[in-house]
Scaffold this motif. Structure first.
Motif, short mmCIF file in Angstrom:
data_model
loop_
_atom_site.label_atom_id
_atom_site.label_comp_id
_atom_site.label_asym_id
_atom_site.label_seq_id
_atom_site.Cartn_x
_atom_site.Cartn_y
_atom_site.Cartn_z
N LEU A 111 115.03 33.24 45.22
CA LEU A 111 115.58 33.89 46.41
C LEU A 111 117.06 33.54 46.60
O LEU A 111 117.87 34.40 46.95
CB LEU A 111 114.78 33.49 47.65
N VAL A 112 117.40 32.28 46.35
CA VAL A 112 118.80 31.87 46.48
C VAL A 112 119.65 32.56 45.42
O VAL A 112 120.75 33.07 45.72
CB VAL A 112 118.91 30.34 46.36
N VAL A 136 123.15 39.68 45.12
CA VAL A 136 123.22 40.91 45.92
C VAL A 136 124.26 40.84 47.02
O VAL A 136 124.41 41.81 47.77
CB VAL A 136 121.83 41.23 46.52
N ALA A 137 124.95 39.72 47.16
CA ALA A 137 125.94 39.60 48.23
C ALA A 137 126.97 40.74 48.22
O ALA A 137 127.21 41.38 49.25
CB ALA A 137 126.64 38.24 48.16
N PRO A 138 127.59 41.06 47.06
CA PRO A 138 128.54 42.19 47.07
C PRO A 138 127.87 43.52 47.37
O PRO A 138 128.48 44.40 47.98
CB PRO A 138 129.12 42.16 45.65
N VAL A 174 126.58 38.50 55.83
CA VAL A 174 127.36 38.68 54.60
C VAL A 174 128.00 37.36 54.17
O VAL A 174 127.99 37.00 53.00
CB VAL A 174 128.42 39.78 54.80
N ARG A 175 128.53 36.63 55.12
CA ARG A 175 129.17 35.36 54.78
C ARG A 175 128.14 34.34 54.29
O ARG A 175 128.44 33.53 53.41
CB ARG A 175 129.93 34.81 56.00
N ARG A 203 126.88 32.14 46.66
CA ARG A 203 127.70 32.25 45.45
C ARG A 203 128.63 31.05 45.31
O ARG A 203 128.85 30.53 44.21
CB ARG A 203 128.52 33.55 45.51
N VAL A 204 129.18 30.58 46.44
CA VAL A 204 130.07 29.43 46.40
C VAL A 204 129.30 28.17 46.03
O VAL A 204 129.74 27.38 45.17
CB VAL A 204 130.78 29.27 47.76
#
Length: 315
Positions: free
Chosen positions: A43-44, A50-52, A97-98, A104-105
């Protein structure tokens, strides 16, 4: 008739590769803990991928501000609505979104930092454990010195040295954070590898390779490294969540990833500093839950992998 009775019975055919894979997968997924850890980690990873896509669908970038849509008459952020599922922060940025970009970070720093630490630690442990003597003594003392450095003080010093004129940075902060985390986690791999190599040196297959005249590099590469690789990989998974927490801690204290980059640590710090989480709790809850799920998933997965594949673990 006698010949038929005396004829040896043919051995059963070996299972096909596809069948072997199915058997192993069935055994792995029969472990509830392993399955739960894999699902959480998946999931992570999916959130990071899928963030973008989510940002493009909702039309909100991680640093885009929509104050006219997300702030009420008193200037306080909303908790949902107007296309913002988890509301917005004090600057009008989409919390969902953040949070997704924060995955990703965290993975983009934790995975390279842990991998770099593994490469350094395995190299030091292989050389010291195999050659022994003065080489091992020097490398052991070097490892002890690295362990003696305080994490936070060293991080603050490195960040200070990275500042240039007019408040600019000399090196990308992401690279600096990766280096700091790797600097404090390679010693774990070095000690693990050294102990394993010392134990393997006395094994018959290693002594046979040395007696046959094999060069040290060949013995390490062909005989020792393949035997310690599974254990090292498992401990890589053990160390990864610790390094993810280290990144979040540095960002929370203001010495890691800088705003407006959406790191979970900076998001939590921003929510607490502004106290807006009292009216918009998702500012604090979303990154905190995301960090908790990430660490929990990797901890469960690494623990189950260790108990299943590490030969030194007694179940």
């Amino acid at each position: 008739m006698t010949e038929l009775l005396l004829r040896p019975t043919a051995a059963p055919p070996a299972p096909e590769p596809a069948r072997r894979v199915r058997i192993r997968l069935r055994a792995l997924f029969a472990d509830p803990g392993l399955l739960a850890g894999a699902v959480l980690v998946g999931l992570v990873g999916l959130a990071a991928l899928v963030a973008p896509v989510v940002a493009a669908i909702v039309g909100h970038g991680p640093n885009d501000q929509f104050g006219d849509l997300t702030l009420d008459e008193a200037g306080l952020p909303i908790t949902g609505g107007n296309g913002f599922l988890l509301g917005a922060d004090g600057s009008g940025r989409d919390v969902l979104v953040r949070t997704l970009y924060g995955a990703r970070v965290s993975l983009g720093i934790g995975i390279p930092a842990t991998t770099l630490a593994m490469l350094i630690g395995v190299t030091v442990g292989l050389v010291g454990g195999y050659f022994g003597g003065r080489i091992d003594a020097v490398l052991t003392e070097f490892t002890n010195i690295a362990l003696a450095f305080p994490f936070l003080v060293t991080a603050l010093s490195v960040v200070t040295l990275n500042r240039g004129s007019a408040g600019t940075t000399l090196v990308d902060p992401i690279i600096v954070v990766i280096g700091i985390i790797a600097l404090f986690s390679w010693t774990y791999f070095a000690r693990l590898t050294r102990n394993a190599v010392i134990e393997l040196k006395s094994k018959p297959f290693v002594l046979a390779a040395i007696g046959a005249g094999a060069a040290p590099a060949r013995v390490i590469r062909r005989e020792i490294l393949p035997n310690i690789a599974p254990t090292v990989i498992i401990y890589w998974a053990v160390q990864l969540p610790t390094n993810i927490v280290a990144e979040a801690s540095l960002s929370y204290l203001g010495v890691g990833i800088k705003a407006p980059t959406p790191s979970w640590g900076t998001m939590i710090a921003n929510a607490q500093d502004s106290a807006l989480y009292q009216v918009q709790p998702w500012m604090l809850v979303a990154p905190a839950v995301a960090l908790f799920v990430t660490v929990l998933g990797f901890n469960i997965l690494s623990t189950r992998l260790r108990s299943r594949f590490d030969p030194r673990t007694v179940r």
